[in-house]
Design a protein around this motif. Structure first.
Motif, PDB file in Angstrom:
ATOM      1  N   LEU A  87       0.842  -1.208   0.000  1.00 16.30           N
ATOM      2  CA  LEU A  87       0.000   0.000   0.000  1.00 16.30           C
ATOM      3  C   LEU A  87       0.876   1.257   0.000  1.00 16.30           C
ATOM      4  O   LEU A  87       0.573   2.233  -0.679  1.00 16.30           O
ATOM      5  N   LEU A  88       1.972   1.221   0.764  1.00 20.26           N
ATOM      6  CA  LEU A  88       2.870   2.373   0.834  1.00 20.26           C
ATOM      7  C   LEU A  88       3.494   2.666  -0.532  1.00 20.26           C
ATOM      8  O   LEU A  88       3.618   3.817  -0.939  1.00 20.26           O
ATOM      9  N   VAL A  89       3.887   1.605  -1.227  1.00 19.56           N
ATOM     10  CA  VAL A  89       4.590   1.775  -2.505  1.00 19.56           C
ATOM     11  C   VAL A  89       3.621   2.008  -3.660  1.00 19.56           C
ATOM     12  O   VAL A  89       3.848   2.872  -4.510  1.00 19.56           O
ATOM     13  N   GLY A  90       2.533   1.239  -3.692  1.00 18.47           N
ATOM     14  CA  GLY A  90       1.629   1.280  -4.849  1.00 18.47           C
ATOM     15  C   GLY A  90       0.376   2.111  -4.659  1.00 18.47           C
ATOM     16  O   GLY A  90      -0.379   2.318  -5.612  1.00 18.47           O
ATOM     17  N   GLY A  91       0.127   2.573  -3.422  1.00 17.27           N
ATOM     18  CA  GLY A  91      -1.094   3.317  -3.141  1.00 17.27           C
ATOM     19  C   GLY A  91      -2.218   2.394  -2.680  1.00 17.27           C
ATOM     20  O   GLY A  91      -2.144   1.170  -2.819  1.00 17.27           O
ATOM     21  N   VAL A  92      -3.258   3.005  -2.126  1.00 13.82           N
ATOM     22  CA  VAL A  92      -4.413   2.252  -1.624  1.00 13.82           C
ATOM     23  C   VAL A  92      -5.490   2.230  -2.705  1.00 13.82           C
ATOM     24  O   VAL A  92      -5.877   3.279  -3.221  1.00 13.82           O
ATOM     25  N   LYS A  93      -5.960   1.037  -3.033  1.00  9.79           N
ATOM     26  CA  LYS A  93      -7.025   0.901  -4.037  1.00  9.79           C
ATOM     27  C   LYS A  93      -8.379   0.884  -3.330  1.00  9.79           C
ATOM     28  O   LYS A  93      -8.589   0.071  -2.422  1.00  9.79           O
ATOM     29  N   VAL A  94      -9.251   1.780  -3.754  1.00  8.98           N
ATOM     30  CA  VAL A  94     -10.595   1.860  -3.167  1.00  8.98           C
ATOM     31  C   VAL A  94     -11.619   1.737  -4.290  1.00  8.98           C
ATOM     32  O   VAL A  94     -11.553   2.469  -5.283  1.00  8.98           O
ATOM     33  N   GLU A  95     -12.546   0.801  -4.129  1.00  3.36           N
ATOM     34  CA  GLU A  95     -13.611   0.641  -5.133  1.00  3.36           C
ATOM     35  C   GLU A  95     -14.733   1.623  -4.835  1.00  3.36           C
ATOM     36  O   GLU A  95     -15.161   1.776  -3.697  1.00  3.36           O
ATOM     37  N   THR A  96     -15.237   2.272  -5.884  1.00  2.00           N
ATOM     38  CA  THR A  96     -16.310   3.257  -5.726  1.00  2.00           C
ATOM     39  C   THR A  96     -17.289   3.123  -6.881  1.00  2.00           C
ATOM     40  O   THR A  96     -16.938   2.605  -7.941  1.00  2.00           O
ATOM     41  N   ARG A  97     -18.511   3.568  -6.670  1.00  2.17           N
ATOM     42  CA  ARG A  97     -19.539   3.519  -7.725  1.00  2.17           C
ATOM     43  C   ARG A  97     -19.717   4.898  -8.337  1.00  2.17           C
ATOM     44  O   ARG A  97     -19.889   5.871  -7.631  1.00  2.17           O
ATOM     45  N   GLU A  98     -19.608   4.970  -9.659  1.00  2.00           N
ATOM     46  CA  GLU A  98     -19.836   6.227 -10.367  1.00  2.00           C
ATOM     47  C   GLU A  98     -20.729   5.963 -11.563  1.00  2.00           C
ATOM     48  O   GLU A  98     -20.395   5.137 -12.416  1.00  2.00           O
ATOM     49  N   ASN A  99     -21.876   6.646 -11.589  1.00  2.00           N
ATOM     50  CA  ASN A  99     -22.838   6.489 -12.688  1.00  2.00           C
ATOM     51  C   ASN A  99     -23.187   5.017 -12.939  1.00  2.00           C
ATOM     52  O   ASN A  99     -23.240   4.547 -14.068  1.00  2.00           O
ATOM     53  N   GLY A 100     -23.384   4.302 -11.844  1.00  2.00           N
ATOM     54  CA  GLY A 100     -23.782   2.889 -11.963  1.00  2.00           C
ATOM     55  C   GLY A 100     -22.654   1.937 -12.279  1.00  2.00           C
ATOM     56  O   GLY A 100     -22.853   0.732 -12.389  1.00  2.00           O
ATOM     57  N   GLU A 101     -21.426   2.454 -12.416  1.00  2.00           N
ATOM     58  CA  GLU A 101     -20.273   1.593 -12.717  1.00  2.00           C
ATOM     59  C   GLU A 101     -19.332   1.523 -11.516  1.00  2.00           C
ATOM     60  O   GLU A 101     -19.184   2.489 -10.782  1.00  2.00           O
ATOM     61  N   THR A 102     -18.695   0.357 -11.353  1.00  2.00           N
ATOM     62  CA  THR A 102     -17.691   0.209 -10.300  1.00  2.00           C
ATOM     63  C   THR A 102     -16.341   0.653 -10.836  1.00  2.00           C
ATOM     64  O   THR A 102     -15.884   0.169 -11.876  1.00  2.00           O
TER      65      THR A 102
END
Length: 238
Positions: A87-102
């Protein structure tokens, strides 16, 4: 050991680190930065850094990133540590919904391109409440509110206090306050003469002295201790 802590703090200040005294930022301290003694992340600094490095991030995305850094996902300390490293090196991946898409958003925790865009803080006497007792690592280095390095320091004048003893003490800490070791990248043991560094999985034989200030092929300056060489060579912000 406070006799050995002070020079290390001064060297880090010369490298433009901030410094805080653990009790000052503890719960109910005058500059409180922790809600309780079990917390090992400095959440306010962490949230501010995530916002600075990811200007488009919403509060909800920042909450999710902090949660990922806070929660243990493996029973094994070294696997948890490896996951945090990623996570420190590559960043934190967060899933989110936008306009009905993940969609997957990646939030940076550290700016590796511009070291000065990060917040470097050294805290001495950082008390942590463990399962059965409170422990106080001598010095903890935070980058963007994340505890990346622990120093355990001894007084060279005390014949019974050795840097191997400091290494064994860190082993006890791993059992007593495992939470802080999830984020840890380096462990340093030293007195005013000797110093070694390793990782949470390093055996004593794998703990090494730092060899040079800038380039491994150069000779270190005369009269410089292993501890000063390690701090000045290993801890510049770059």
């Amino acid at each position: 050991d406070t006799i050995t802590e002070q020079p290390v703090i001064e060297w880090l200040k010369e490298l433009e680190y901030e410094h805080a005294f653990g009790p000052d930022i503890a719960p109910a301290g005058p500059f409180m930065e922790r809600g309780n003694f079990k917390e090992v992340l400095l959440t306010q600094r962490l949230r501010g850094s995530i916002r600075r490095l990811n200007p488009d991030a919403t509060d909800w995305l920042i909450d999710q990133a902090v949660r990922q850094l806070s929660q243990a996902t493996n029973l094994q300390q070294d696997l948890d540590n490896k996951q945090i490293y990623e996570l420190l090196v590559g960043g934190v991946k967060v899933e989110t919904r936008e306009n009905g898409e993940t969609k997957t958003k990646v939030l940076r925790l550290i700016d590796f391109d511009d070291p000065k865009n990060n917040e470097f803080l050294a805290v001495n006497q950082f008390a942590i409440e463990g399962h059965e007792r409170v422990r106080r690592p001598d010095l903890v280095v935070f980058v963007n509110g994340i505890p990346l390095t622990i120093f355990e320091l001894k007084n060279p004048a005390d014949e019974n206090a050795t840097i191997f003893g400091a290494y064994k003490q860190l082993g006890e800490y791993k059992n007593d306050i495992p939470e802080i070791f999830r984020h840890n990248q380096f462990l340093v043991v030293g007195d005013l003469v000797q110093a070694r560094y390793g990782t949470i999985s390093s055996s004593w034989e794998r703990f090494s002295a730092w060899k040079a200030l800038h380039d491994e092929n150069e000779k270190p300056p005369k009269g410089i201790s292993q501890l000063e060489l390690l701090v000045r060579g290993m801890f510049p912000k770059e």
